[in-house]
Design a protein around this motif. Structure first.
Motif, PDB file in Angstrom:
ATOM      1  N   ARG A  89     -36.900  -6.812  38.898  1.00 12.36           N
ATOM      2  CA  ARG A  89     -35.961  -6.433  39.949  1.00 12.36           C
ATOM      3  C   ARG A  89     -35.337  -5.097  39.574  1.00 12.36           C
ATOM      4  NH1 ARG A  89     -35.809 -11.613  38.653  1.00 12.36           N
ATOM      5  NH2 ARG A  89     -35.846 -13.242  40.272  1.00 12.36           N
ATOM      6  N   LYS A  93     -29.597  -2.674  41.597  1.00 13.61           N
ATOM      7  CA  LYS A  93     -29.360  -3.206  42.938  1.00 13.61           C
ATOM      8  C   LYS A  93     -28.450  -4.426  42.930  1.00 13.61           C
ATOM      9  CE  LYS A  93     -33.178  -1.620  45.837  1.00 13.61           C
ATOM     10  NZ  LYS A  93     -34.307  -2.037  46.713  1.00 13.61           N
ATOM     11  N   GLU A  95     -29.198  -7.633  42.626  1.00 12.22           N
ATOM     12  CA  GLU A  95     -29.742  -8.666  43.508  1.00 12.22           C
ATOM     13  C   GLU A  95     -29.310 -10.055  43.038  1.00 12.22           C
ATOM     14  OE1 GLU A  95     -33.958  -8.345  43.964  1.00 12.22           O
ATOM     15  OE2 GLU A  95     -33.891  -6.167  44.204  1.00 12.22           O
ATOM     16  N   GLN A  97     -30.273 -14.077  43.270  1.00  8.69           N
ATOM     17  CA  GLN A  97     -31.303 -15.061  43.583  1.00  8.69           C
ATOM     18  C   GLN A  97     -30.962 -16.374  42.894  1.00  8.69           C
ATOM     19  OE1 GLN A  97     -35.300 -13.741  42.866  1.00  8.69           O
ATOM     20  NE2 GLN A  97     -36.227 -15.710  43.323  1.00  8.69           N
TER      21      GLN A  97
END
Length: 386
Positions: A89, A93, A95, A97
Motif C-alpha cells: 500500500r 495514503k 489507507e 483496511q
C-alpha cells in the motif's frame, strides 16, 4: 469524551499522510496547531530547527488555577519509507483496511502523536475545565539526532512541567520507566594505496581498523558494571566500508558501531576512553585514525514508581484491560534529552502498538488500539489535572 472517534481517526490519517521521513515536520506542526485555532486559552509556539522543520509547543491553560503542568510529547518525523515497490500500500495514503491503518509512521509514532493530539483537543472542546496547564509537544528529528527534543528542553518549555507522557509505541500499553543510552560512532582510517602484489608499498586502512576493533573489544570487555534493571553495556560493530578493488591496497576505510550504555558508566567516560585508544594507536600505526561520535544520548535512570505512575496504570487498566506493567527499554528516546532540563518530573513512555512493525514495510496500527490510547491519555490528563 467530546471528540468523536471519526475525528480522531481523521487526525491520525492526516498526520500519516504528511511525508515527514527525516524532513518536512513543519507541515505536521502547523496542522496540529491549526486544530486548536480559535480557543483563547491555547497558545502555539514553534521552534525552528531548519528549513521546513519546526517543533511545536502548544500550551492549554485550564479554567481553574493550579500548579500542575502535564506534558504530552511525540515526534513528528519518521524513518524513510525505503523502496516503495516493496509496500503493498502507498505508505503516505493512510489507507484503512479491516480496521487497520497502514502507513509510514503509523506505529512509530504518528499513532502516539495523533492519540495525544486527539486527547488534548477533546479536553479543549469539552471546555478545558481543569486545573493548571496541559502542554502538547511535537518534535523534529527524533529518528536521527533528537534535535527537536534538545531545542525544546533548551528553550525552557519544560521548566514548569510536573509530569510528562512520551507516546512511543509499547506493547499492551506497557510503561517504559528506564532505558539504555546510546553512542553511535565511526572510525575513519586513512592509509596509502599500492598494488596488492606489493603490500609493503602501501598502508592498509582495513588492517588499521582491525587493530581498532581489537583494542575497542578489550576495553568493552572491561566494562563489567551491571544495572539491576537494564543489564550490561553492549557494543556492536555494525558497518565497515573500505577498498575499491581486489588487487589494490585500500587507502581508506570506515568502521561504524553502536553502543548501548547504562547509568553506571557515563557516556563521557566511554568517549574519553575511546579517544585515548585512538590517540595511542595513532602513535604506532602508519595509518591515520580519527574517531567521530555521531549520536550520543544519555540512559534514562530507573524512575521511582510515583503517584502519577499509579494514576496512569489505573487509566490503562480501566480502558484497555492491560495492567500497564513497567518495562525497561534497550533503545534510547527523547526522555534522555528531557532529563537534561531544569525541572525534574516523572516521565512515562507508552503509546499505541498493535504489532512490532516500527520502521518496517507495511507499517500499521490497529484503530482499536489507537482509540484506546487516545482515551487513556484523556483520562490521565483529566484525573491528574483535576
Amino acid at each position: 469524551m467530546v471528540l468523536a472517534d471519526s475525528k480522531k481517526i481523521e487526525i491520525f490519517q492526516k498526520i500519516v499522510q504528511f511525508k515527514t521521513d527525516n524532513r518536512n515536520e513543519a507541515a505536521v506542526a502547523s496542522y496540529i496547531s491549526d486544530l486548536f485555532s480559535g480557543y483563547d486559552n491555547v497558545q502555539s509556539h514553534f521552534i525552528q530547527a531548519d528549513t521546513g522543520r519546526k517543533s511545536l509547543v502548544l500550551t492549554i491553560k485550564g479554567k481553574k488555577p493550579g500548579n500542575k503542568v502535564l506534558a504530552f510529547s511525540g515526534h513528528e518525523d519518521t524513518v524513510s519509507a525505503g523502496d516503495l515497490s516493496t509496500w503493498t500500500r502507498d505508505p503516505f495514503k493512510a489507507e484503512i483496511q479491516e480496521n487497520i491503518l497502514y502507513g509510514r509512521g503509523a506505529d512509530d509514532m504518528k499513532g502516539g502523536l495523533s492519540a495525544l493530539t486527539s486527547a488534548a483537543l477533546s479536553i479543549v472542546k469539552a471546555g478545558s475545565n481543569f486545573s493548571g496547564s496541559l502542554k502538547l509537544i511535537g518534535t523534529v528529528g527524533e529518528e536521527t539526532s533528537e534535535i527537536g527534543a534538545k531545542q525544546v528542553t533548551q528553550s525552557g518549555a519544560l521548566d514548569d512541567v510536573t509530569a510528562l507522557i512520551l507516546g512511543e509505541p509499547r506493547k499492551e500499553f506497557q510503561i517504559g520507566y528506564t532505558n539504555k543510552g546510546v553512542i553511535d560512532y565511526r572510525v575513519f582510517a586513512t592509509g596509502k594505496s599500492a598494488h596488492s602484489s606489493r603490500p609493503e608499498n602501501g598502508i592498509n586502512a582495513i588492517n588499521a581498523l582491525r587493530q581498532v576493533m581489537d583494542r575497542f573489544d578489550t576495553y568493552f570487555k572491561s566494562l563489567t558494571q551491571k544495572n539491576e534493571i537494564l543489564g550490561s553495556f553492549t557494543n556492536a560493530f555494525t558497518t565497515i566500508e573500505g577498498g575499491k578493488q581486489l588487487n589494490q591496497i585500500p587507502d581508506s576505510a570506515v568502521l561504524g558501531g553502536n553502543m548501548r550504555t547504562i547509568p553506571e558508566v557515563s557516556n563521557d567516560e566511554i568517549i574519553q576512553s575511546l579517544d585515548k585508544i585512538i590517540d595511542q594507536l595513532n602513535q604506532t600505526s602508519a595509518a591515520k585514525l580519527k574517531l567521530e561520535i555521531v549520536f550520543p544520548e544519555l540512559p534514562l535512570p530507573v524512575q521511582k514508581v510515583s503517584d502519577f505512575t499509579r494514576l496512569a496504570q489505573k487509566a490503562i487498566q480501566e480502558i484497555s484491560g492491560f495492567p500497564g506493567s513497567l518495562v525497561a527499554g534497550s533503545g534510547a528516546n527523547e526522555a534522555s534529552e528531557y532529563i537534561k532540563g531544569n525541572a525534574k518530573f516523572p516521565i512515562l513512555i507508552f503509546g499505541p502498538e498493535s504489532d512490532d512493525c516500527a520502521h518496517a514495510v507495511d507499517e500499521h496500527l490497529d484503530l482499536k488500539v489507537y482509540l484506546q490510547a487516545a482515551a487513556i491519555y484523556e483520562k490521565i490528563a483529566i484525573d491528574y489535572l483535576q
